[in-house]
Design a protein around this motif. Structure first.
Motif, short mmCIF file in Angstrom:
data_model
loop_
_atom_site.label_atom_id
_atom_site.label_comp_id
_atom_site.label_asym_id
_atom_site.label_seq_id
_atom_site.Cartn_x
_atom_site.Cartn_y
_atom_site.Cartn_z
N LEU A 226 0.85 -1.18 0.00
CA LEU A 226 0.00 0.00 0.00
C LEU A 226 0.89 1.24 0.00
CD1 LEU A 226 -2.89 1.15 0.19
CD2 LEU A 226 -2.65 1.12 2.68
N MET A 227 0.70 2.11 -0.99
CA MET A 227 1.53 3.32 -1.08
C MET A 227 0.77 4.39 -1.84
SD MET A 227 5.43 3.76 -2.58
CE MET A 227 6.08 2.65 -1.32
N GLY A 228 1.02 5.65 -1.45
CA GLY A 228 0.44 6.78 -2.13
C GLY A 228 1.41 7.93 -2.21
N THR A 243 -2.57 11.48 -4.46
CA THR A 243 -3.29 10.36 -5.08
C THR A 243 -4.20 9.72 -4.04
OG1 THR A 243 -1.54 8.78 -4.51
CG2 THR A 243 -1.39 9.88 -6.66
N SER A 244 -5.21 9.03 -4.51
CA SER A 244 -6.08 8.25 -3.63
C SER A 244 -6.16 6.84 -4.18
CB SER A 244 -7.49 8.86 -3.56
OG SER A 244 -8.09 8.90 -4.83
N VAL A 245 -6.20 5.87 -3.28
CA VAL A 245 -6.24 4.47 -3.68
C VAL A 245 -7.52 3.86 -3.12
CG1 VAL A 245 -5.06 2.25 -3.56
CG2 VAL A 245 -3.73 4.35 -3.66
N ALA A 249 -3.31 -1.05 -2.94
CA ALA A 249 -2.46 -1.00 -4.14
C ALA A 249 -1.34 0.00 -3.90
CB ALA A 249 -3.28 -0.59 -5.36
N VAL A 250 -0.43 0.04 -4.85
CA VAL A 250 0.72 0.92 -4.79
C VAL A 250 0.62 1.97 -5.88
CG1 VAL A 250 3.23 1.05 -5.12
CG2 VAL A 250 2.25 -0.79 -3.74
N ILE A 251 0.73 3.25 -5.51
CA ILE A 251 0.94 4.34 -6.45
C ILE A 251 2.11 5.14 -5.91
CG2 ILE A 251 0.02 6.38 -7.58
CD1 ILE A 251 -2.75 5.30 -7.26
N ALA A 252 3.19 5.22 -6.68
CA ALA A 252 4.40 5.89 -6.22
C ALA A 252 4.90 6.86 -7.27
CB ALA A 252 5.49 4.86 -5.92
N ASN A 268 0.28 -0.25 -9.47
CA ASN A 268 -0.21 -1.59 -9.80
C ASN A 268 -1.71 -1.70 -9.54
OD1 ASN A 268 -0.48 -1.71 -7.03
ND2 ASN A 268 1.00 -3.35 -6.72
N GLU A 269 -2.37 -0.55 -9.39
CA GLU A 269 -3.78 -0.56 -8.98
C GLU A 269 -4.68 -1.24 -10.00
OE1 GLU A 269 -7.10 2.50 -7.11
OE2 GLU A 269 -5.46 3.31 -8.32
#
Length: 652
Positions: A226-228, A243-245, A249-252, A268-269
């Motif tokens: 899990l990353m934002g 960003t919002s998830v 998931a990972v958003i970097a 990888n969302e």
């Protein structure tokens, strides 16, 4: 994903000791992009009269690199390389001059940042592998090294200069904490203040780049699930999410464009597999590049912001290309196949030259320069010994085989020259570290040393590996040494099916989680292996939790849960549960200053095996941490490994 039972510790122990050698297969294969199976008989040992054993010393006198960055004017690169046997900083002129040494230390130096005024290089260094880093500065032209932080109980890493050079941002981790926070230092007065105060122990912050009024940073959990992306203000205001998830998931972010308007991002969302894109900071809108089944991550922007470096990891072979942000058109950079990466997070000069690293299974590591305007690339350094001629070294190939449940396993395989297909050759399985890691088509000194001596070498990317999607990466959670071990065992069947390998002469060796897998293998599947070398491998997860760093404790919880509520899982996943059943002679190699796998783990496995009369030996390296970075220790460890495997796989 395998199921772990909610059982009492005693019941779990009894079941596992009575169970068959291999774990029960899950109902369905784990999905991954790796498709199609390799016919083992299609592998061929080529004839090469020039081939012969490569000396361990030659392998380690071929130097490596930890980091590199351009000076502000682009006239030179500062590289961390071990020309002297220690990873220190050297300056290499852009035209490829003889390197000039800037620093001298017994401890590794990396994490480079260049001041915008062209005067300073900032780097990080720990002491004896203890992973408690301070930040240092050295003049670009050479001179005294300054310790900027000097904090024994705080580790400072990932330095980033502000565009005006007035402020240095970095990640700061207190020894007692699991995660890092964002800190800034005034360059003129060296005063430090924290910008974030993370309240959740499993989360950590890392700076990415500067924007108006503050920084872009990534905040993620230590299990990497899990990353934002966040905006962190310099004025002390609360960080704001960029960003919002909606799901786990990972958003970097990986870079900020020069005008501060656009972020390079990876997520990888959508599919569980990493994909690269760009994010408009003003609108929050994201645009993703053309999808690929393989792992793809964003890199740095070109200075004009019109193109983005993209790193594609296609089944263990990694390349870097430039993608036009507006049109999506892709341009290659002209480097050979193998493993290519950005040399650092900030990798371009103002005129578009890109600093890269490159290596392959039969080609040692070097730094390269790609002229992105001319479309050409050439080596900046020549770090390999002349004796390591690629023409005399066996090259690896990517193979695929089916595990017990039908899951397709990708592996890097090296077949020696001049073998007869008569079923007599020895072989070695090399599990990778992690478990969230991946073996790629890189210059593996272990594989070269062994293959040049007639060992068939296979390095499987078993379930739990990165590079094949999140479902594959998480498929061994709460099942460490279960089905992922089964994947390693099925690698031995693939080896035997080639017709080259004697099934009674197969060994196993690995470091870190690869060392854990080695110990688990010889305990749970004792009849498969004829020899083993564990390098800083985990023997007991309970003891690991007591003694390891707080960040690693959180990572461990993400893999196998809590030692109290998931006690049965800990028992089932600890080599200590099975090690007394081991039959293979075992060599243990361990750094005395290892904070990831403390030295007590090695001493525990040695004492246990000696208590049951097993064949075991060990060697401990002072002032070494998790892995050996001093050249004399690297050579010694490799020589011991070769001698051990030769004794029990060739001389029996």
């Amino acid at each position: 994903m395998s199921v772990r039972h909610h059982l009492t510790a005693g019941a779990a122990l009894a079941i596992f000791l009575a169970a068959p050698a291999l774990a029960a297969a899950p109902a369905k294969p784990v999905p991954s992009p790796a498709t199609g199976l390799t016919d083992p008989r299609s592998l061929v040992s080529l004839v090469n009269p020039q081939a012969g054993p490569v000396a361990a010393a030659d392998l380690y006198f071929s130097r490596g690199g930890l980091d590199a960055i351009w000076t502000a004017d682009g006239k030179a690169a500062i590289v961390s390389t071990n020309l002297t046997g220690r990873f220190n900083l050297w300056r290499v002129e852009a035209d490829g001059s003889w390197p000039v040494q800037l620093t001298q230390s017994d401890d590794r130096q990396s994490g480079l940042a260049a001041s915008p005024d062209g005067k300073w290089i900032v780097f990080q260094a720990d002491t004896g592998g203890d992973e408690m880093y301070d930040l240092y500065a050295v003049p670009v032209g050479g001179g005294p090294v300054i310790n900027l932080t000097n904090t024994p109980d705080i580790s400072e890493t990932t330095a980033r200069f502000s565009p005006d050079g007035a402020t240095l941002a970095f990640a700061a981790k207190r020894k007692a904490d699991a995660g890092s926070n964002i800190a800034v230092m005034g360059w003129a007065d060296h005063k430090v203040r924290l910008l974030t105060q993370e309240a959740q122990p499993e989360f950590s912050w890392a700076p990415v780049g500067w924007v108006a009024g503050g920084l872009i940073a990534n905040r993620g959990n230590l299990g990497s699930t899990l990353m934002g992306v966040w905006r962190v203000s310099l004025d002390g205001g609360a960080p704001a999410p960029v960003t919002s998830v909606k799901t786990k998931a990972v958003i970097a972010a990986t870079a900020v464009s020069a005008d501060g308007k656009t972020l390079a991002i990876t997520s990888n969302e959508a599919t569980g597999q990493n994909h690269a894109g760009v994010l408009d900071l003003a609108t929050g809108a994201s645009r993703w590049l053309k999808p690929t089944p393989w792992d793809q991550t964003s890199g740095d922007f070109t200075p004009d912001g019109k193109s983005l470096a993209v790193i594609d990891n296609a089944d263990g072979r990694q390349s870097v290309s430039l993608v036009d942000v507006a049109t999506g058109a892709v341009r290659g950079l002209g480097l050979p196949d193998g493993y290519t990466d950005q040399a650092s997070e900030i990798s371009f000069t103002a005129d578009g030259r890109m600093l890269l690293s490159h290596e392959a299974s039969n080609s040692p590591f070097d730094y390269w320069v790609a002229d992105t305007r001319a479309g050409t690339a050439k080596p900046l350094t020549h770090l390999g010994l002349a004796s390591l001629d690629p023409a005399r070294l066996p090259s690896a190939q990517i193979v695929h085989y089916a595990s017990q449940d039908g899951t397709v396993i990708s592996a890097v395989m090296t077949v020696p020259f001049n073998l007869k297909r008569d079923g007599t050759a020895p072989a070695v399985v090399i599990p990778h570290g992690g478990p969230t890691g991946q073996t790629q088509d890189r210059f593996s000194r272990g594989a070269i040393a062994l293959a040049s001596r007639g060992y068939v070498v296979i390095q499987p990317n078993v379930r739990g590996s990165t590079g094949y999607g999140m479902a594959f990466q998480m498929a061994n959670h709460k099942d460490l040494g279960g089905m992922d071990l089964t994947d390693e065992v099925y690698a031995t069947r693939f080896l035997t099916a080639t017709g080259y390998v004697n099934p009674k002469k197969i060994g196993i060796t690995g470091g870190s989680y690869g060392g854990f897998m080695t110990l688990m293998a010889i305990g749970r599947t004792p009849d498969v292996w004829a020899a083993a070398v564990s390098q800083y491998g985990i023997i007991n997860w309970f003891e690991m939790m007591k003694h390891e760093d707080a960040a690693l404790q959180q990572y461990q919880r993400s893999l196998i849960g809590d030692p109290v509520t998931d006690k049965a899982v800990y028992e089932a996943s600890s080599p200590m549960t099975y090690i007394r059943q081991a039959k293979a002679p075992l060599l243990v190699l361990q750094g005395e200053n290892d904070i990831r796998v403390p030295v007590g783990q090695a001493r525990e496995v040695v004492a246990t095996l000696k208590s049951v009369g097993a064949t075991v030996d060990a060697h401990y390296y002072p002032a070494e941490g998790h892995g050996f970075v001093k050249r004399e220790n690297q050579i010694d460890a490799m020589q011991r490994l070769i001698a051990w495997l030769d004794k029990y796989l060739k001389d029996q």
